[in-house]
Design a protein around this motif. Structure first.
Motif, mmCIF file in Angstrom:
data_model
loop_
_atom_site.group_PDB
_atom_site.id
_atom_site.type_symbol
_atom_site.label_atom_id
_atom_site.label_comp_id
_atom_site.label_asym_id
_atom_site.label_seq_id
_atom_site.Cartn_x
_atom_site.Cartn_y
_atom_site.Cartn_z
ATOM 1 N N HIS A 68 28.734 105.183 25.199
ATOM 2 C CA HIS A 68 28.270 104.062 26.022
ATOM 3 C C HIS A 68 27.007 104.487 26.761
ATOM 4 O O HIS A 68 27.054 105.049 27.853
ATOM 5 C CB HIS A 68 29.356 103.637 27.011
ATOM 6 C CG HIS A 68 29.044 102.377 27.749
ATOM 7 N ND1 HIS A 68 30.027 101.590 28.315
ATOM 8 C CD2 HIS A 68 27.872 101.750 28.041
ATOM 9 C CE1 HIS A 68 29.467 100.552 28.915
ATOM 10 N NE2 HIS A 68 28.152 100.632 28.761
ATOM 11 N N MET A 107 33.504 96.519 21.624
ATOM 12 C CA MET A 107 33.588 97.098 22.962
ATOM 13 C C MET A 107 33.370 95.987 23.980
ATOM 14 O O MET A 107 32.402 95.230 23.878
ATOM 15 C CB MET A 107 32.553 98.203 23.169
ATOM 16 C CG MET A 107 32.546 98.756 24.598
ATOM 17 S SD MET A 107 31.277 100.008 24.911
ATOM 18 C CE MET A 107 32.088 101.476 24.308
ATOM 19 N N ASP A 120 32.786 94.958 27.904
ATOM 20 C CA ASP A 120 32.535 94.987 29.341
ATOM 21 C C ASP A 120 32.861 93.559 29.764
ATOM 22 O O ASP A 120 32.141 92.624 29.432
ATOM 23 C CB ASP A 120 31.073 95.341 29.602
ATOM 24 C CG ASP A 120 30.622 95.043 31.032
ATOM 25 O OD1 ASP A 120 31.278 94.252 31.740
ATOM 26 O OD2 ASP A 120 29.580 95.579 31.448
ATOM 27 N N THR A 153 35.833 99.190 27.985
ATOM 28 C CA THR A 153 35.076 100.132 28.789
ATOM 29 C C THR A 153 35.140 99.748 30.263
ATOM 30 O O THR A 153 35.547 98.646 30.609
ATOM 31 C CB THR A 153 33.626 100.241 28.288
ATOM 32 O OG1 THR A 153 32.990 101.387 28.885
ATOM 33 C CG2 THR A 153 32.833 98.983 28.598
ATOM 34 N N HIS A 154 34.752 100.666 31.149
ATOM 35 C CA HIS A 154 34.866 100.496 32.611
ATOM 36 C C HIS A 154 36.328 100.417 33.054
ATOM 37 O O HIS A 154 36.703 99.603 33.896
ATOM 38 C CB HIS A 154 34.119 99.244 33.092
ATOM 39 C CG HIS A 154 32.684 99.167 32.671
ATOM 40 N ND1 HIS A 154 31.854 100.269 32.680
ATOM 41 C CD2 HIS A 154 31.924 98.118 32.242
ATOM 42 C CE1 HIS A 154 30.632 99.886 32.267
ATOM 43 N NE2 HIS A 154 30.658 98.605 31.989
ATOM 44 N N ASP A 176 37.961 103.375 27.675
ATOM 45 C CA ASP A 176 36.774 104.212 27.823
ATOM 46 C C ASP A 176 36.320 104.215 29.276
ATOM 47 O O ASP A 176 36.390 103.187 29.957
ATOM 48 C CB ASP A 176 35.666 103.654 26.918
ATOM 49 C CG ASP A 176 34.354 104.366 27.089
ATOM 50 O OD1 ASP A 176 34.288 105.565 26.767
ATOM 51 O OD2 ASP A 176 33.380 103.726 27.549
ATOM 52 N N GLY A 178 33.083 104.855 30.844
ATOM 53 C CA GLY A 178 31.872 104.070 31.091
ATOM 54 C C GLY A 178 31.536 103.946 32.566
ATOM 55 O O GLY A 178 31.421 102.846 33.089
ATOM 56 N N SER A 235 32.673 108.373 28.687
ATOM 57 C CA SER A 235 31.286 107.990 28.435
ATOM 58 C C SER A 235 30.585 107.728 29.757
ATOM 59 O O SER A 235 31.213 107.637 30.818
ATOM 60 C CB SER A 235 31.212 106.743 27.542
ATOM 61 O OG SER A 235 31.634 105.591 28.260
ATOM 62 N N ASP A 272 27.737 105.218 30.394
ATOM 63 C CA ASP A 272 26.968 104.006 30.697
ATOM 64 C C ASP A 272 25.638 104.432 31.320
ATOM 65 O O ASP A 272 25.248 103.997 32.399
ATOM 66 C CB ASP A 272 27.746 103.063 31.618
ATOM 67 C CG ASP A 272 27.053 101.727 31.838
ATOM 68 O OD1 ASP A 272 26.075 101.439 31.131
ATOM 69 O OD2 ASP A 272 27.464 100.978 32.743
#
Length: 433
Positions: free
Chosen positions: A83, A212, A214, A239-240, A271, A273, A298, A300
């Motif tokens: 990311h 993915m 967000d 993610t996040h 993930d 992120g 990851s 970001d």
């Protein structure tokens, strides 16, 4: 007689010529952590022609053009950051297809990262510009997740335009470049409807690659529980995960919410992120202690996050380590796990025959501080530092010159040949290969 003597002399020269050693590089005495091959011990690694040639307890130094002593250091597969935002150079102000992104080579090798995945900066309309501008020119291996927005991650005017979310057109571009496009990204959506997620899943299904998410602004019309149980597929990526912005945490137990629990049961990957505003200690600590650890670590990475709480890939890893996740698990979350998530399992391991992408890390002990999105700090006792990075069998970063010869050392007869693998740029006095 003269002809015979010359012939004998020529034969004699060939008889005493020494063959080159079997390997190009030999990493000696490092502690290997290779999740895919279940290795967590001190071993040597030999490299030949950009590939892992041998992994064994004791490989003689004389078997390689160049050997590097790594005692006290950890040797891992090259790290994979799935990311990042690296569509730089367009000059577009306030855009992740422009000034908000960073050039990858400046932020990868120095922290052991050899592979990145750009997470949605480009869509099907501008991917080919991104490819020729960044992907094809970078020494870092750059993959891409296409934004479901055809114009990419260029701000609200574009990212809220549901008319530009076309799963079929996105899939067509992904299928055109199957070795480079590894996923579909939906991000930053503020609306009430499911259009970006649904179109992203259409694209992911047609191209057989993950989505993915967000999840954008929290909306009651599209709850995270429905995202996890009805919309996403096994193998998709959320993610996040520790942001707390979209009900990731159970307010009573402080562990993962029912949505995340059900998502993991269904095979959805989670993930980190971290980015500029997507990681909170008040979530990460209780959720990790409850057993809800990341599938992948990851960054970001973008122009704001790199100078804020996030810093870089190793800083995010330090945070997961500080909460109590063992080092071998943290390494897996930066190597074999992300390789599996993006369906590139030729990466993220040190198997014989695999691409020789390697990170050499030092685990420092001391007193360190790690911050989150609200600038709260956690004290930690350990911190990872990258000493050496190898990509495709070639040294591309060496923090303390551990691969270099002493300035007053006797000339190495193999130096010229070894320079093909030990020097990122040609040096004065050393022939470029």
């Amino acid at each position: 007689m003269l002809v015979c003597f010359a012939a004998l002399a020529f034969t004699g020269l060939h008889a005493v010529a020494s063959p080159l050693p079997s390997y190009d590089l030999l990493l000696k005495g490092g502690h290997i952590i290779d999740d895919k091959n279940h290795i967590d011990e001190v071993m040597d690694v030999a490299i030949k022609d950009g590939k892992i040639a041998r992994v064994a307890p004791h490989i003689p130094r004389t078997d390689a053009l160049k050997s590097i002593d790594l005692h006290g250091l950890y040797v891992t597969p090259g790290l994979i950051d799935i990311h990042v935002h690296v569509y730089a150079g367009t000059g577009e102000r306030g855009s992740y297809a422009g000034d908000n992104s960073v050039p990858p080579d400046g932020f990868t090798f120095r922290v052991g990262v050899t592979t990145v995945v750009d997470a949605g900066c480009s869509g099907w309309r501008n991917f080919e510009d991104f490819k020729q501008r960044i992907i094809d020119r970078s020494k870092t291996r750059v993959f891409a997740m296409l934004n479901i927005v055809g114009s990419g991650m260029r701000g609200p005017l574009y990212e809220q335009n549901t008319a530009d979310m076309d799963g079929e057109a996105t899939a067509a571009m992904a299928l055109k470049y199957p070795q480079t496009i590894v996923g579909i990204k939906t991000a930053h959506f503020e609306g009430l409807e499911w259009t970006p997620v649904e179109q992203a899943v259409i694209a992911g299904t047609l191209a057989n690659i993950p989505v993915m998410v967000d999840f954008g602004r929290d909306q009651p019309t599209r709850p995270i529980y429905d995202l996890m149980t009805k919309k996403l597929r096994p193998g998709d990526i959320y993610t996040h995960m520790y942001s707390g912005l979209r009900h990731e945490q159970d307010p009573t137990t402080l562990g993962p919410s029912a949505a995340l629990i059900e998502g993991r049961k269904r095979g959805i990957y989670f993930d980190v992120g971290q980015g500029g505003g997507s990681f909170k200690w008040s979530l990460a600590i209780p959720m990790i202690k409850d057993g809800f650890i990341p599938d992948s670590i990851s960054t970001d990475l973008h122009i704001t996050s790199m100078n804020g709480a996030m810093k870089d890939e190793l800083n995010v890893a330090d945070k997961i380590l500080a909460v109590g996740v063992p080092l071998n698990q943290v390494v897996a979350e930066m190597t074999s796990h992300p390789a599996h998530e993006i369906k590139h399992e030729e990466l993220g391991n040190l198997s014989v025959g695999s691409i020789a992408d390697i990170a050499v890390l030092r685990l420092e002990n001391g007193n360190f501080g790690f911050t989150d999105m609200v600038n709260s700090r956690l004290h930690g006792k350990q911190k990872l530092l990258c000493e050496l990075t190898i990509k495709d069998g070639k040294i591309v970063y060496d923090l303390n010159g551990i691969s270099a010869d002493l300035w007053n050392a006797a000339p190495d007869p193999n130096a010229k040949e070894a320079s093909r693998w030990t020097t990122l740029a040609p040096r004065p006095g050393v022939e470029a290969h």
